[in-house]
Design a protein around this motif. Structure first.
Motif, PDB file in Angstrom:
ATOM      1  N   GLN A 262       0.827  -1.397  -0.002  1.00  0.00           N
ATOM      2  CA  GLN A 262      -0.149   0.022   0.056  1.00  0.00           C
ATOM      3  C   GLN A 262       0.789   1.211   0.116  1.00  0.00           C
ATOM      4  OE1 GLN A 262      -2.072   0.506   3.810  1.00  0.00           O
ATOM      5  NE2 GLN A 262      -2.233   2.678   3.353  1.00  0.00           N
ATOM      6  N   LYS A 263       2.160   1.313   0.819  1.00  0.00           N
ATOM      7  CA  LYS A 263       2.721   2.323   0.844  1.00  0.00           C
ATOM      8  C   LYS A 263       3.394   2.676  -0.748  1.00  0.00           C
ATOM      9  CE  LYS A 263       4.116   4.518   3.960  1.00  0.00           C
ATOM     10  NZ  LYS A 263       3.380   6.062   4.399  1.00  0.00           N
ATOM     11  N   TYR A 264       3.980   1.637  -1.420  1.00  0.00           N
ATOM     12  CA  TYR A 264       4.696   2.100  -2.429  1.00  0.00           C
ATOM     13  C   TYR A 264       3.502   2.423  -3.675  1.00  0.00           C
ATOM     14  CZ  TYR A 264       8.840  -0.844  -2.274  1.00  0.00           C
ATOM     15  OH  TYR A 264      10.112  -1.566  -2.018  1.00  0.00           O
ATOM     16  N   GLN A 265       2.144   2.230  -3.563  1.00  0.00           N
ATOM     17  CA  GLN A 265       0.967   2.741  -4.144  1.00  0.00           C
ATOM     18  C   GLN A 265       0.985   4.159  -4.166  1.00  0.00           C
ATOM     19  OE1 GLN A 265      -2.293   0.013  -4.187  1.00  0.00           O
ATOM     20  NE2 GLN A 265      -1.729  -0.279  -6.264  1.00  0.00           N
ATOM     21  N   GLU A 266       1.137   4.528  -2.767  1.00  0.00           N
ATOM     22  CA  GLU A 266       0.622   5.842  -2.172  1.00  0.00           C
ATOM     23  C   GLU A 266       1.993   6.619  -2.598  1.00  0.00           C
ATOM     24  OE1 GLU A 266      -1.193   4.675   1.901  1.00  0.00           O
ATOM     25  OE2 GLU A 266       0.389   6.274   2.220  1.00  0.00           O
ATOM     26  N   LEU A 267       3.217   6.138  -2.214  1.00  0.00           N
ATOM     27  CA  LEU A 267       4.415   7.158  -2.383  1.00  0.00           C
ATOM     28  C   LEU A 267       4.824   6.994  -3.910  1.00  0.00           C
ATOM     29  CD1 LEU A 267       6.591   5.204   0.460  1.00  0.00           C
ATOM     30  CD2 LEU A 267       5.817   7.499   0.288  1.00  0.00           C
ATOM     31  N   LEU A 268       4.512   6.331  -4.867  1.00  0.00           N
ATOM     32  CA  LEU A 268       4.778   6.331  -6.232  1.00  0.00           C
ATOM     33  C   LEU A 268       3.307   6.710  -7.088  1.00  0.00           C
ATOM     34  CD1 LEU A 268       7.146   3.255  -6.541  1.00  0.00           C
ATOM     35  CD2 LEU A 268       7.931   5.914  -6.591  1.00  0.00           C
ATOM     36  N   SER A 269       2.338   7.126  -6.399  1.00  0.00           N
ATOM     37  CA  SER A 269       1.364   7.753  -7.067  1.00  0.00           C
ATOM     38  C   SER A 269       1.509   8.725  -8.190  1.00  0.00           C
ATOM     39  CB  SER A 269       0.101   8.189  -6.190  1.00  0.00           C
ATOM     40  OG  SER A 269       0.541   9.014  -5.485  1.00  0.00           O
ATOM     41  N   GLU A 273       3.485   5.589 -14.877  1.00  0.00           N
ATOM     42  CA  GLU A 273       4.031   4.559 -15.723  1.00  0.00           C
ATOM     43  C   GLU A 273       4.145   3.239 -15.109  1.00  0.00           C
ATOM     44  OE1 GLU A 273       5.658   7.446 -15.295  1.00  0.00           O
ATOM     45  OE2 GLU A 273       6.546   8.137 -16.943  1.00  0.00           O
ATOM     46  N   ILE A 274       3.854   3.098 -13.725  1.00  0.00           N
ATOM     47  CA  ILE A 274       3.957   1.745 -13.223  1.00  0.00           C
ATOM     48  C   ILE A 274       2.268   1.283 -12.905  1.00  0.00           C
ATOM     49  CG2 ILE A 274       4.440   0.577 -11.010  1.00  0.00           C
ATOM     50  CD1 ILE A 274       6.636   2.768 -10.164  1.00  0.00           C
ATOM     51  N   GLY A 275       2.396   0.067 -13.384  1.00  0.00           N
ATOM     52  CA  GLY A 275       1.116  -0.547 -13.164  1.00  0.00           C
ATOM     53  C   GLY A 275       1.079  -1.702 -12.042  1.00  0.00           C
ATOM     54  N   TRP A 276       0.510  -1.553 -11.143  1.00  0.00           N
ATOM     55  CA  TRP A 276       0.725  -2.417 -10.072  1.00  0.00           C
ATOM     56  C   TRP A 276       0.087  -3.829 -10.279  1.00  0.00           C
ATOM     57  CZ3 TRP A 276       4.513  -1.008  -7.043  1.00  0.00           C
ATOM     58  CH2 TRP A 276       4.724   0.490  -6.976  1.00  0.00           C
ATOM     59  N   LEU A 277       0.391  -4.970  -9.776  1.00  0.00           N
ATOM     60  CA  LEU A 277      -0.239  -6.055  -9.480  1.00  0.00           C
ATOM     61  C   LEU A 277      -1.028  -6.113  -8.346  1.00  0.00           C
ATOM     62  CD1 LEU A 277      -0.816  -9.207 -10.322  1.00  0.00           C
ATOM     63  CD2 LEU A 277       1.368  -9.896  -8.946  1.00  0.00           C
ATOM     64  N   THR A 278      -2.494  -6.170  -8.419  1.00  0.00           N
ATOM     65  CA  THR A 278      -3.191  -5.929  -7.144  1.00  0.00           C
ATOM     66  C   THR A 278      -4.058  -7.017  -6.918  1.00  0.00           C
ATOM     67  OG1 THR A 278      -4.717  -4.679  -8.234  1.00  0.00           O
ATOM     68  CG2 THR A 278      -3.002  -3.384  -7.000  1.00  0.00           C
ATOM     69  N   GLU A 279      -4.642  -7.506  -5.594  1.00  0.00           N
ATOM     70  CA  GLU A 279      -5.369  -8.602  -5.513  1.00  0.00           C
ATOM     71  C   GLU A 279      -6.764  -8.260  -6.166  1.00  0.00           C
ATOM     72  OE1 GLU A 279      -5.269  -8.556  -1.105  1.00  0.00           O
ATOM     73  OE2 GLU A 279      -6.689  -6.795  -1.035  1.00  0.00           O
ATOM     74  N   PRO A 280      -7.345  -9.084  -6.676  1.00  0.00           N
ATOM     75  CA  PRO A 280      -8.611  -9.143  -7.375  1.00  0.00           C
ATOM     76  C   PRO A 280      -9.763  -9.215  -6.406  1.00  0.00           C
ATOM     77  CG  PRO A 280      -7.599 -10.925  -8.257  1.00  0.00           C
ATOM     78  CD  PRO A 280      -6.788 -10.392  -6.896  1.00  0.00           C
ATOM     79  N   LYS A 281     -10.892  -8.535  -6.652  1.00  0.00           N
ATOM     80  CA  LYS A 281     -11.896  -8.617  -5.635  1.00  0.00           C
ATOM     81  C   LYS A 281     -12.340  -9.942  -5.028  1.00  0.00           C
ATOM     82  CE  LYS A 281     -16.055  -5.836  -5.333  1.00  0.00           C
ATOM     83  NZ  LYS A 281     -17.254  -5.997  -5.814  1.00  0.00           N
ATOM     84  N   ILE A 297       9.186   2.750 -19.861  1.00  0.00           N
ATOM     85  CA  ILE A 297      10.358   3.164 -19.073  1.00  0.00           C
ATOM     86  C   ILE A 297      11.253   1.346 -19.232  1.00  0.00           C
ATOM     87  CG2 ILE A 297      11.489   3.400 -16.722  1.00  0.00           C
ATOM     88  CD1 ILE A 297      10.161   5.934 -17.806  1.00  0.00           C
ATOM     89  N   ASP A 298      12.444   1.410 -19.375  1.00  0.00           N
ATOM     90  CA  ASP A 298      13.265   0.141 -19.146  1.00  0.00           C
ATOM     91  C   ASP A 298      13.592   0.199 -17.692  1.00  0.00           C
ATOM     92  OD1 ASP A 298      14.992  -1.840 -19.254  1.00  0.00           O
ATOM     93  OD2 ASP A 298      16.476  -0.875 -20.669  1.00  0.00           O
ATOM     94  N   GLN A 299      12.731  -1.192 -17.297  1.00  0.00           N
ATOM     95  CA  GLN A 299      12.829  -1.343 -16.003  1.00  0.00           C
ATOM     96  C   GLN A 299      14.184  -1.750 -15.205  1.00  0.00           C
ATOM     97  OE1 GLN A 299      12.392  -3.910 -17.643  1.00  0.00           O
ATOM     98  NE2 GLN A 299      11.862  -5.743 -16.817  1.00  0.00           N
ATOM     99  N   GLN A 300      14.982  -2.388 -16.536  1.00  0.00           N
ATOM    100  CA  GLN A 300      16.264  -2.792 -16.020  1.00  0.00           C
ATOM    101  C   GLN A 300      17.291  -1.846 -15.701  1.00  0.00           C
ATOM    102  OE1 GLN A 300      18.068  -6.144 -18.440  1.00  0.00           O
ATOM    103  NE2 GLN A 300      16.126  -6.044 -19.607  1.00  0.00           N
ATOM    104  N   LEU A 301      17.019  -0.547 -16.221  1.00  0.00           N
ATOM    105  CA  LEU A 301      17.722   0.426 -15.661  1.00  0.00           C
ATOM    106  C   LEU A 301      17.383   0.876 -14.289  1.00  0.00           C
ATOM    107  CD1 LEU A 301      17.829   2.531 -18.883  1.00  0.00           C
ATOM    108  CD2 LEU A 301      19.883   1.026 -17.935  1.00  0.00           C
ATOM    109  N   VAL A 302      16.047   0.615 -14.000  1.00  0.00           N
ATOM    110  CA  VAL A 302      15.388   1.211 -12.586  1.00  0.00           C
ATOM    111  C   VAL A 302      16.196   0.203 -11.811  1.00  0.00           C
ATOM    112  CG1 VAL A 302      13.557   1.226 -11.090  1.00  0.00           C
ATOM    113  CG2 VAL A 302      13.438   1.881 -13.490  1.00  0.00           C
TER     114      VAL A 302
END
Ligand SMILES: Cc1ncc(COP(=O)(O)O)c(C=O)c1O
Length: 374
Positions: A262-269, A273-281, A297-302
């Motif tokens: 949850q913090k990642y989603q908040e802090l990187l809102s 460019e980031i699409g999160w893997l989240t729990e389905p309903k 964005i090339d994630q390997q560079l990240v």
């Protein structure tokens, strides 16, 4: 001064020292040889938490899959369907038995086995002996749909819940839907025994057989009598002691993993460019690893930039149908997992991380993404 390293996921002992307590008990009572009370108790305690009648504690999750396949009657020349988007441990045991893996692709929402692709694989491959379904990164797969398809084709289901202990689908624990489920207690998992696994099943005969094979298929005779090939796969009493201690804090660890996600989603809102893997309903994830895909964005560079700051992150699993060893085998799907592998990343999800660590990680990611934007 070098900053403290931040890890992806590492062993995290309980604050109260429960693991030490159970190990000490084993040492004091001289129960350090393979068998002992911690093993029986660990099996019973885990089964009580997940709601399964039978558990067999073994030396690894891989061993549990191997024994599970044997219990389902998989042997030479048999076909076994497996999620392609996984770690090689899910499918290696198929080859231990000289059976043939057939890989099934991911769906876009859960990244787990696509029920449509599974149905295609089953309709095109008669005489499939078993299906191995992985709940990747702690996200429950579409288990009810997949179970219904398996039942229609009369193929047993083995759930690889190595990464999803504590995750539920409609309030039922992952690992308890199929004929057999397995968990891993490897050092990077949500709880650890320093190395180990568990097979769980509703079927008492499967459990009995798995225990027998795991202890060198030793017959109940005074002398050493063997009518079948056996394995040295049983968990040690010391490891089981660690497991009992860890089991007491499983829910705390799940809550911390969920907090990290949850913090990642908040802090990187501010990083669209980031699409999160989240729990389905209807599901509840242990969020073993927080994962996301990067758009443009090339994630390997990240990943590289994080490494330069002593922060461990990883690409997503490379699908099995792309692996040199496995690419000769069958594959069904539309290459969704290829795309996930090309663009995705596992974010540091160590339960020992504090808010300051999360700030440190997200600052590095933000700076790198901004620099890489065209
Ligand atoms: C999806 C998956 N299956 C199986 C395993 C095998 O577990 P182990 O390392 O305990 O053999 C692992 C982890 O290591 C895993 O991530």
């Amino acid at each position: 001064m070098r900053a403290e390293p931040i890890l992806l996921a590492s062993p995290h002992l309980s604050r109260k020292g429960w693991e030490r307590f159970h190990i000490k008990e084993a040492l004091d009572k001289n129960w350090i040889a393979p068998v002992g009370e911690n093993i029986d108790r660990f099996e019973a305690e885990l089964c009580a938490q997940i709601g399964s009648p039978n558990g067999v504690a073994v030396s690894s999750g891989t061993a549990a899959i191997h024994l599970g396949l044997k219990a389902l009657g998989v042997g030479a020349g048999d076909k076994v369907i497996c999620s392609t988007f996984t770690f090689a441990a899910s499918c290696n045991p198929i080859c231990y038995e000289n059976a043939e893996p057939i890989f099934v692709d991911s769906e876009r929402d859960t990244w787990n086995m696509d029920p449509k692709a599974l149905e295609e694989a089953l309709s095109k491959n008669p005489r499939v002996k078993a299906v191995i379904l992985v709940h990747l990164y702690g996200i429950p797969a579409k288990i009810v749909e997949i179970k219904e398809i398996c039942q229609r084709y009369q193929v047993p289901l083995l759930e690889d819940a190595a990464e999803s202990l504590g995750s539920t689908y409609h309030n039922q624990m992952t690992g308890t839907f199929g004929q057999i489920g397995i968990y891993s207690f490897n050092g990077n998992k949500i709880i650890t025994t320093s190395g180990g696994g568990m097979l769980v099943t509703n079927n008492h005969d499967y459990a009995k057989k798995a225990k027998f094979w795991a202890t060198q298929s030793r017959e109940q005779e005074l002398h050493y009598e063997h009518k079948e090939l056996g394995y040295n796969y049983r968990m040690s009493n010391i490891s089981a002691g660690i497991g009992r201690g860890q089991l007491r804090i499983l829910q705390d660890r799940v809550e911390k993993k969920r907090y990290i996600h949850q913090k990642y989603q908040e802090l990187l809102s501010d990083i669209p460019e980031i699409g999160w893997l989240t729990e389905p309903k209807g599901t509840y994830s242990n969020y073993w690893l927080t994962c996301g895909i990067f758009d443009g964005i090339d994630q390997q560079l990240v990943i590289q930039s994080l490494a330069e700051h002593q922060i461990e992150s990883r690409p997503l699993w490379k699908p099995m149908h792309l692996q040199p060893f496995f690419k000769k085998y069958g594959y069904h799907g539309e290459h969704v997992s290829d795309g996930l592998f090309a663009t995705g990343m596992c974010f540091p999800s160590d339960t020992k991380m504090g808010d300051k660590d999360l700030d440190r990680v997200t600052d590095v990611i933000r700076r790198k993404v901004r620099q890489l934007r065209k």
